[in-house]
Design an enzyme around this catalytic site. Structure first.
Site, PDB file in Angstrom:
ATOM      1  N   ASP A   1       2.324 -38.825 -26.762  1.00 54.01           N
ATOM      2  CA  ASP A   1       3.684 -39.333 -26.528  1.00 54.01           C
ATOM      3  C   ASP A   1       4.499 -38.270 -25.802  1.00 54.01           C
ATOM      4  O   ASP A   1       5.722 -38.374 -25.709  1.00 54.01           O
ATOM      5  CB  ASP A   1       4.359 -39.752 -27.840  1.00 54.01           C
ATOM      6  CG  ASP A   1       4.671 -38.575 -28.749  1.00 54.01           C
ATOM      7  OD1 ASP A   1       4.111 -37.474 -28.535  1.00 54.01           O
ATOM      8  OD2 ASP A   1       5.466 -38.747 -29.694  1.00 54.01           O
TER       9      ASP A   1
ATOM     10  N   THR B   1       5.442 -34.103 -32.549  1.00 53.21           N
ATOM     11  CA  THR B   1       5.187 -35.321 -33.323  1.00 53.21           C
ATOM     12  C   THR B   1       3.694 -35.404 -33.588  1.00 53.21           C
ATOM     13  O   THR B   1       2.890 -35.271 -32.661  1.00 53.21           O
ATOM     14  CB  THR B   1       5.653 -36.576 -32.568  1.00 53.21           C
ATOM     15  OG1 THR B   1       4.985 -36.650 -31.315  1.00 53.21           O
ATOM     16  CG2 THR B   1       7.162 -36.546 -32.365  1.00 53.21           C
TER      17      THR B   1
ATOM     18  N   GLU C   1      15.289 -48.686 -28.582  1.00 53.69           N
ATOM     19  CA  GLU C   1      15.169 -49.113 -27.183  1.00 53.69           C
ATOM     20  C   GLU C   1      15.878 -48.156 -26.230  1.00 53.69           C
ATOM     21  O   GLU C   1      15.393 -47.906 -25.121  1.00 53.69           O
ATOM     22  CB  GLU C   1      15.717 -50.524 -27.014  1.00 53.69           C
ATOM     23  CG  GLU C   1      14.972 -51.597 -27.800  1.00 53.69           C
ATOM     24  CD  GLU C   1      13.490 -51.692 -27.460  1.00 53.69           C
ATOM     25  OE1 GLU C   1      13.076 -51.201 -26.387  1.00 53.69           O
ATOM     26  OE2 GLU C   1      12.745 -52.245 -28.271  1.00 53.69           O
TER      27      GLU C   1
ATOM     28  N   THR D   1      17.420 -51.002 -33.750  1.00 49.97           N
ATOM     29  CA  THR D   1      16.696 -51.548 -32.597  1.00 49.97           C
ATOM     30  C   THR D   1      17.264 -50.957 -31.314  1.00 49.97           C
ATOM     31  O   THR D   1      16.520 -50.562 -30.407  1.00 49.97           O
ATOM     32  CB  THR D   1      16.777 -53.081 -32.574  1.00 49.97           C
ATOM     33  OG1 THR D   1      16.120 -53.598 -33.736  1.00 49.97           O
ATOM     34  CG2 THR D   1      16.113 -53.648 -31.328  1.00 49.97           C
TER      35      THR D   1
ATOM     36  N   TRP E   1       2.469 -43.233 -30.687  1.00 50.78           N
ATOM     37  CA  TRP E   1       1.016 -43.319 -30.564  1.00 50.78           C
ATOM     38  C   TRP E   1       0.555 -43.408 -29.122  1.00 50.78           C
ATOM     39  O   TRP E   1      -0.628 -43.517 -28.847  1.00 50.78           O
ATOM     40  CB  TRP E   1       0.495 -44.530 -31.340  1.00 50.78           C
ATOM     41  CG  TRP E   1       1.279 -45.781 -31.058  1.00 50.78           C
ATOM     42  CD1 TRP E   1       1.008 -46.735 -30.125  1.00 50.78           C
ATOM     43  CD2 TRP E   1       2.478 -46.177 -31.715  1.00 50.78           C
ATOM     44  NE1 TRP E   1       1.981 -47.692 -30.150  1.00 50.78           N
ATOM     45  CE2 TRP E   1       2.885 -47.397 -31.134  1.00 50.78           C
ATOM     46  CE3 TRP E   1       3.247 -45.637 -32.754  1.00 50.78           C
ATOM     47  CZ2 TRP E   1       4.039 -48.068 -31.530  1.00 50.78           C
ATOM     48  CZ3 TRP E   1       4.386 -46.307 -33.155  1.00 50.78           C
ATOM     49  CH2 TRP E   1       4.766 -47.514 -32.553  1.00 50.78           C
TER      50      TRP E   1
ATOM     51  N   LEU F   1      12.706 -58.466 -30.652  1.00 49.67           N
ATOM     52  CA  LEU F   1      13.960 -57.815 -31.029  1.00 49.67           C
ATOM     53  C   LEU F   1      14.683 -57.269 -29.810  1.00 49.67           C
ATOM     54  O   LEU F   1      15.901 -57.383 -29.690  1.00 49.67           O
ATOM     55  CB  LEU F   1      13.697 -56.653 -31.995  1.00 49.67           C
ATOM     56  CG  LEU F   1      13.602 -56.965 -33.485  1.00 49.67           C
ATOM     57  CD1 LEU F   1      12.298 -57.673 -33.798  1.00 49.67           C
ATOM     58  CD2 LEU F   1      13.703 -55.679 -34.294  1.00 49.67           C
ATOM     59  N   GLY F   2      13.933 -56.614 -28.918  1.00 50.09           N
ATOM     60  CA  GLY F   2      14.532 -55.986 -27.758  1.00 50.09           C
ATOM     61  C   GLY F   2      13.482 -55.357 -26.879  1.00 50.09           C
ATOM     62  O   GLY F   2      12.325 -55.240 -27.265  1.00 50.09           O
TER      63      GLY F   2
END
Length: 332
Positions: free
Chosen positions: A260, A265, A239, A235, A250, A197-198
Site C-alpha cells: 500500500d 502499515t 474515500e 465513509t 492490502w 457506500l462511495g
C-alpha cells in the site's frame, strides 16, 4: 519493508459497498475477492482494469505520481515540510436527491466537514483506541483541513445511480463539477447500485470533470437519516483518503499481501470487517502478525476506525504539496 511497485499493481479507483450488517469478523485467510454477505466490500478492481486497459496515458500519469511521491517522502525524511504546515481544502457538496427526505440537510453536511477535520487532525474522540503497538506510527495531525465552500442541490428522477457511469457528474443528468482542480467536489446521491457506500478517483486517473468523491446519502455525516454501522461519517474519511492517494491496506486487489506504499502499515492479506478485537492476527508470506484494522483505509465499521499512520500522512502531504498532483487545492 514493502517494496514500491509500478504498473499493473497501481490502484486507480476505490469504491465501497455496504450491505448494512455489523459483525465482529476475524476473516479466514482462504477468503478471496468474492463479495461476502453482511460486510463492507470494494469492487474497485473492475473499475481499475477498465482504465488500465483502455488508457495508457492514465497508467503513465499514475506511475509518475508514485515516483514523485516516493521522492517527496525521501525529502520529508530529511526535514522538508510545507511552508505553512497545513493545507485547507475547499469542499463543494453536490447534493442530488429524488425525494425530499433524501435531500441531505445543511446540518449533516457540516457534521461531515467536522468529522473530516477531526479525523485528519487526529482529534477524533476515539483516537485513544489505537493499540499501544501502533501508537508509535500514528500520524496524529495530518496537517490537512477541510472547509465547506459551497453546496449545490438538484432534484432528479433517478432512484439509483451506477458508479460505472458517473452520470451524477453531468450537468444534464446531475451536477457538473465546480472547478475540480481547485475544489474537492463531493457528490451525494440518494442511492447507488450494488449497495455502494462511495467511491473516489486517485490523482491522475481521470479527467478533471469526473474527479472527486461520490457518497450515498445514508453514509454522510451523523444524525437522523444515516444508516448504521456506517453512520459516523467515516465513509467520507476513507474515500477522501483515496482522493489523496491512499490505497487500501492490502494493495490493489482483494487477494491482498501487496504493497500500500506505506512502510508503517503491516502487510495485509485482505479487508477486515465489523468491529474486530485486537490483536487480529493474519498471515502474509508465512508471517502472522496483528492487523492495523483500526486504520481509516480498512473496511471495518465506522466506530472501529480511528487513525492514519505517519507514512500515510506523508503520502497525502506529497499530493497537496506545491509541486504535487493536487496542488491546485492550495489556491483558495
Amino acid at each position: 519493508m514493502k517494496k514500491l511497485l509500478f504498473g499493473a499493481s497501481i490502484i486507480f479507483l476505490a469504491s465501497c459497498n455496504n450491505d448494512m450488517s455489523s459483525v465482529n469478523d476475524q476473516t479466514a485467510e482462504s477468503e478471496n475477492t468474492q463479495q461476502i454477505a453482511g460486510k463492507r466490500t470494494c469492487p474497485s478492481d473492475v473499475m481499475r482494469e477498465k482504465i488500465l486497459n483502455s488508457d495508457p496515458a492514465a497508467r503513465a500519469r499514475v506511475e509518475a505520481i508514485e515516483q514523485y511521491t516516493e521522492r517527496h517522502l525521501n525529502d520529508i525524511k530529511v526535514g522538508k515540510v510545507l511552508a505553512d504546515g497545513t493545507v485547507e481544502i475547499p469542499v463543494v457538496f453536490n447534493v442530488i436527491y429524488n425525494t425530499s427526505t433524501q435531500n441531505v440537510s445543511d446540518a449533516r453536511l457540516q457534521s461531515q466537514i467536522d468529522i473530516l477535520n477531526q479525523d485528519y487532525a487526529g482529534t477524533n474522540s476515539n483516537i485513544g483506541n489505537t493499540p499501544a503497538e501502533f501508537v508509535p506510527v500514528k500520524a496524529g495531525d495530518t496537517k490537512i483541513r477541510f472547509r465547506l465552500a459551497k453546496t449545490v442541490r438538484k432534484q432528479s428522477s433517478v432512484t439509483s445511480w451506477n458508479p460505472d457511469e458517473n452520470k451524477m457528474k453531468s450537468a444534464t443528468t446531475g451536477i457538473a463539477a465546480t472547478s475540480p482542480d481547485n475544489y474537492l467536489n463531493i457528490w451525494i446521491v440518494n442511492n447507488m447500485t450494488g449497495g455502494t457506500l462511495g467511491y473516489a478517483y486517485y490523482p491522475g486517473t481521470i479527467s478533471a470533470a469526473l474527479d472527486g468523491v461520490v457518497l450515498a446519502a445514508p453514509y454522510v455525516g451523523t444524525g437522523s437519516g444515516t444508516s448504521a454501522p456506517y453512520n459516523l461519517g467515516r465513509t467520507a474519511t476513507h474515500e477522501v483518503g483515496h482522493y489523496l492517494n491512499l490505497p487500501h491496506l492490502w494493495g490493489s486487489t482483494d487477494t491482498g499481501c501487496q504493497t500500500d506504499y506505506s512502510n508503517d502499515t503491516p502487510v495485509s492479506p485482505g479487508p477486515n470487517y465489523g468491529v474486530p478485537t485486537y490483536p487480529l492476527n493474519r498471515v502474509c508470506g508465512g508471517v502472522s502478525r496483528s492487523q492495523i484494522f483500526m486504520n481509516y483505509m480498512d473496511y471495518v465499521d465506522d466506530k472501529a476506525m480511528c487513525m492514519f499512520t505517519a507514512n500515510q500522512k506523508q503520502r497525502m502531504q506529497a499530493v497537496v504539496a506545491a509541486s504535487g498532483p493536487r496542488s491546485g487545492l492550495r489556491l483558495y
